[in-house]
Design a protein around this motif. Structure first.
Motif, PDB file in Angstrom:
ATOM      1  N   PRO A   9      -2.412 -24.893  13.693  1.00  0.00           N
ATOM      2  CA  PRO A   9      -1.649 -26.233  13.009  1.00  0.00           C
ATOM      3  C   PRO A   9      -1.823 -26.591  14.936  1.00  0.00           C
ATOM      4  CG  PRO A   9      -0.902 -24.018  13.010  1.00  0.00           C
ATOM      5  CD  PRO A   9      -2.373 -23.805  12.532  1.00  0.00           C
ATOM      6  N   VAL A  10      -0.742 -27.934  15.188  1.00  0.00           N
ATOM      7  CA  VAL A  10      -0.578 -27.860  16.224  1.00  0.00           C
ATOM      8  C   VAL A  10       0.813 -27.579  16.585  1.00  0.00           C
ATOM      9  CG1 VAL A  10       0.219 -30.078  17.758  1.00  0.00           C
ATOM     10  CG2 VAL A  10      -1.797 -30.305  16.254  1.00  0.00           C
ATOM     11  N   ILE A  11       1.883 -27.365  15.875  1.00  0.00           N
ATOM     12  CA  ILE A  11       3.047 -27.111  16.282  1.00  0.00           C
ATOM     13  C   ILE A  11       3.325 -25.496  16.063  1.00  0.00           C
ATOM     14  CG2 ILE A  11       5.389 -26.971  15.672  1.00  0.00           C
ATOM     15  CD1 ILE A  11       4.563 -29.174  17.267  1.00  0.00           C
ATOM     16  N   PHE A  12       3.690 -25.049  16.619  1.00  0.00           N
ATOM     17  CA  PHE A  12       3.611 -23.007  16.986  1.00  0.00           C
ATOM     18  C   PHE A  12       4.988 -23.179  16.651  1.00  0.00           C
ATOM     19  CE2 PHE A  12       5.585 -19.884  19.453  1.00  0.00           C
ATOM     20  CZ  PHE A  12       4.885 -18.196  18.415  1.00  0.00           C
ATOM     21  N   ARG A  13       5.654 -22.267  16.127  1.00  0.00           N
ATOM     22  CA  ARG A  13       6.937 -21.814  14.846  1.00  0.00           C
ATOM     23  C   ARG A  13       7.400 -20.904  15.275  1.00  0.00           C
ATOM     24  NH1 ARG A  13       4.789 -26.037  12.008  1.00  0.00           N
ATOM     25  NH2 ARG A  13       6.617 -27.534  11.737  1.00  0.00           N
ATOM     26  N   GLN A  14       8.579 -20.096  15.922  1.00  0.00           N
ATOM     27  CA  GLN A  14       8.578 -18.587  16.373  1.00  0.00           C
ATOM     28  C   GLN A  14      10.426 -18.749  15.984  1.00  0.00           C
ATOM     29  OE1 GLN A  14       8.884 -17.078  20.272  1.00  0.00           O
ATOM     30  NE2 GLN A  14       6.757 -15.805  18.906  1.00  0.00           N
ATOM     31  N   VAL A  15      11.358 -17.599  15.502  1.00  0.00           N
ATOM     32  CA  VAL A  15      12.078 -17.634  15.686  1.00  0.00           C
ATOM     33  C   VAL A  15      13.151 -16.114  16.573  1.00  0.00           C
ATOM     34  CG1 VAL A  15      14.088 -16.585  13.918  1.00  0.00           C
ATOM     35  CG2 VAL A  15      12.311 -17.043  13.369  1.00  0.00           C
ATOM     36  N   ARG A  16      13.858 -17.397  16.712  1.00  0.00           N
ATOM     37  CA  ARG A  16      14.841 -16.442  18.075  1.00  0.00           C
ATOM     38  C   ARG A  16      16.268 -16.871  17.983  1.00  0.00           C
ATOM     39  NH1 ARG A  16      10.938 -18.835  23.859  1.00  0.00           N
ATOM     40  NH2 ARG A  16       9.135 -18.758  22.300  1.00  0.00           N
ATOM     41  N   LYS A  17      16.870 -16.763  18.940  1.00  0.00           N
ATOM     42  CA  LYS A  17      18.461 -16.271  19.242  1.00  0.00           C
ATOM     43  C   LYS A  17      19.027 -17.685  19.920  1.00  0.00           C
ATOM     44  CE  LYS A  17      19.432 -11.562  18.088  1.00  0.00           C
ATOM     45  NZ  LYS A  17      20.255 -10.540  19.116  1.00  0.00           N
ATOM     46  N   GLY A  18      20.116 -18.512  19.065  1.00  0.00           N
ATOM     47  CA  GLY A  18      20.418 -19.298  20.063  1.00  0.00           C
ATOM     48  C   GLY A  18      22.045 -19.100  20.079  1.00  0.00           C
ATOM     49  N   PHE A  19      22.905 -20.112  19.908  1.00  0.00           N
ATOM     50  CA  PHE A  19      24.531 -20.066  19.993  1.00  0.00           C
ATOM     51  C   PHE A  19      24.890 -18.591  19.545  1.00  0.00           C
ATOM     52  CE2 PHE A  19      29.051 -21.973  19.835  1.00  0.00           C
ATOM     53  CZ  PHE A  19      29.709 -21.336  21.132  1.00  0.00           C
ATOM     54  N   ASN A  20      25.701 -18.067  20.347  1.00  0.00           N
ATOM     55  CA  ASN A  20      26.534 -16.583  19.386  1.00  0.00           C
ATOM     56  C   ASN A  20      25.706 -15.816  18.425  1.00  0.00           C
ATOM     57  OD1 ASN A  20      28.732 -17.022  20.126  1.00  0.00           O
ATOM     58  ND2 ASN A  20      29.703 -18.641  18.331  1.00  0.00           N
ATOM     59  N   GLY A  21      24.295 -15.488  18.872  1.00  0.00           N
ATOM     60  CA  GLY A  21      23.553 -15.136  18.188  1.00  0.00           C
ATOM     61  C   GLY A  21      22.616 -15.579  17.191  1.00  0.00           C
ATOM     62  N   LYS A  22      22.784 -16.767  16.882  1.00  0.00           N
ATOM     63  CA  LYS A  22      22.758 -17.602  15.681  1.00  0.00           C
ATOM     64  C   LYS A  22      20.597 -17.531  15.353  1.00  0.00           C
ATOM     65  CE  LYS A  22      22.459 -21.575  12.969  1.00  0.00           C
ATOM     66  NZ  LYS A  22      23.518 -23.002  12.285  1.00  0.00           N
ATOM     67  N   HIS A  23      20.117 -17.415  14.471  1.00  0.00           N
ATOM     68  CA  HIS A  23      18.553 -17.520  14.817  1.00  0.00           C
ATOM     69  C   HIS A  23      18.434 -18.827  14.239  1.00  0.00           C
ATOM     70  CE1 HIS A  23      17.271 -12.705  13.729  1.00  0.00           C
ATOM     71  NE2 HIS A  23      18.912 -13.189  14.381  1.00  0.00           N
ATOM     72  N   PHE A  24      17.551 -19.539  15.348  1.00  0.00           N
ATOM     73  CA  PHE A  24      16.732 -20.692  13.996  1.00  0.00           C
ATOM     74  C   PHE A  24      15.125 -20.677  14.541  1.00  0.00           C
ATOM     75  CE2 PHE A  24      17.040 -20.882  18.915  1.00  0.00           C
ATOM     76  CZ  PHE A  24      15.943 -21.887  19.699  1.00  0.00           C
TER      77      PHE A  24
END
Length: 223
Positions: A1-16
């Protein structure tokens, strides 16, 4: 796939799920994620160009539109690294008090790229927290300008030529028409920039260099 996806932490630790153009042969997204290093064999030819110019981060504009990220803010790390850094540094979690960004104060002040040691992480956190405590619209505008300068001064021209040669030698590195167009455009812009600082590179040679991207036949030789 051309797009790489990875889970990370955002605002207040919310996963995205963060989006990037894929630049490596691996797609790590779990408890064990090995950071990329300079001359990492897992990085593809086109990947070197995308990473050196930060073009691989452009898909994160979608993350900005969906509200998971901001243009400016602390860079989000892989979950495996986040969890480790939170244990090692007591103030690390404060980075999550704002949305993560595509670029940030740390990235345009020398803390761009891998964090191989806890000292590197400490310096990045220090810069991130300074940004959070001193935020202003003018600071964000300054960061945007400094980011452009940082990218241009980070060996972009060298990496562009290098990536183009690798693409010629290993055409299989370019498997997407979109990535090939990106390579052509970025390489041609790099040549234009090189002409500004190297007048001996005459304008007549530029079309040939651009043709080299398309045909992978007349690209500059390695020196």
């Amino acid at each position: 796939p051309v797009i790489f996806r990875q889970v990370r932490k955002g605002f207040n630790g919310k996963h995205f799920t963060i989006l990037k153009f894929r630049t490596m042969t691996v797609q790590e997204n779990g408890p064990n994620v090995v950071q990329a290093t300079r001359d990492d064999s897992r990085v593809t030819g086109i990947g070197r160009l995308l990473r050196s110019t930060s073009i691989d981060e452009l898909p994160q504009l979608w993350n900005v539109l969906t509200g998971d990220m901001s243009l400016i803010g602390p860079r989000p790390h892989a979950l495996a690294h986040d969890n480790y850094f939170e244990v090692m540094l007591s103030d690390y979690a404060f980075r999550h008090h704002v949305k993560p960004g595509i670029t940030g104060w740390a990235q345009c002040n020398g803390a761009r790229g891998a964090t191989p040691t806890i000292e590197h992480v400490t310096q990045r956190v220090k810069l991130d927290l300074w940004y959070i405590n001193n935020w202003s619209l003018w600071l964000d505008l300054l960061i945007l300008v400094k980011t452009v300068v940082e990218v241009l001064e980070n060996g972009t021209l060298t990496e562009a030529f290098r990536a183009a040669r690798l693409a010629r030698e290993s055409p299989e590195n370019i498997k997407s028409p979109l990535l090939e167009r990106i390579l052509r455009a970025c390489f041609f812009v790099a040549v234009r920039e090189l002409q500004l600082v190297s007048p001996e590179l005459d304008a007549e040679s530029l079309p040939a260099l651009d043709a080299g991207i398309r045909n992978r036949k007349v690209l500059p030789k390695s020196t």
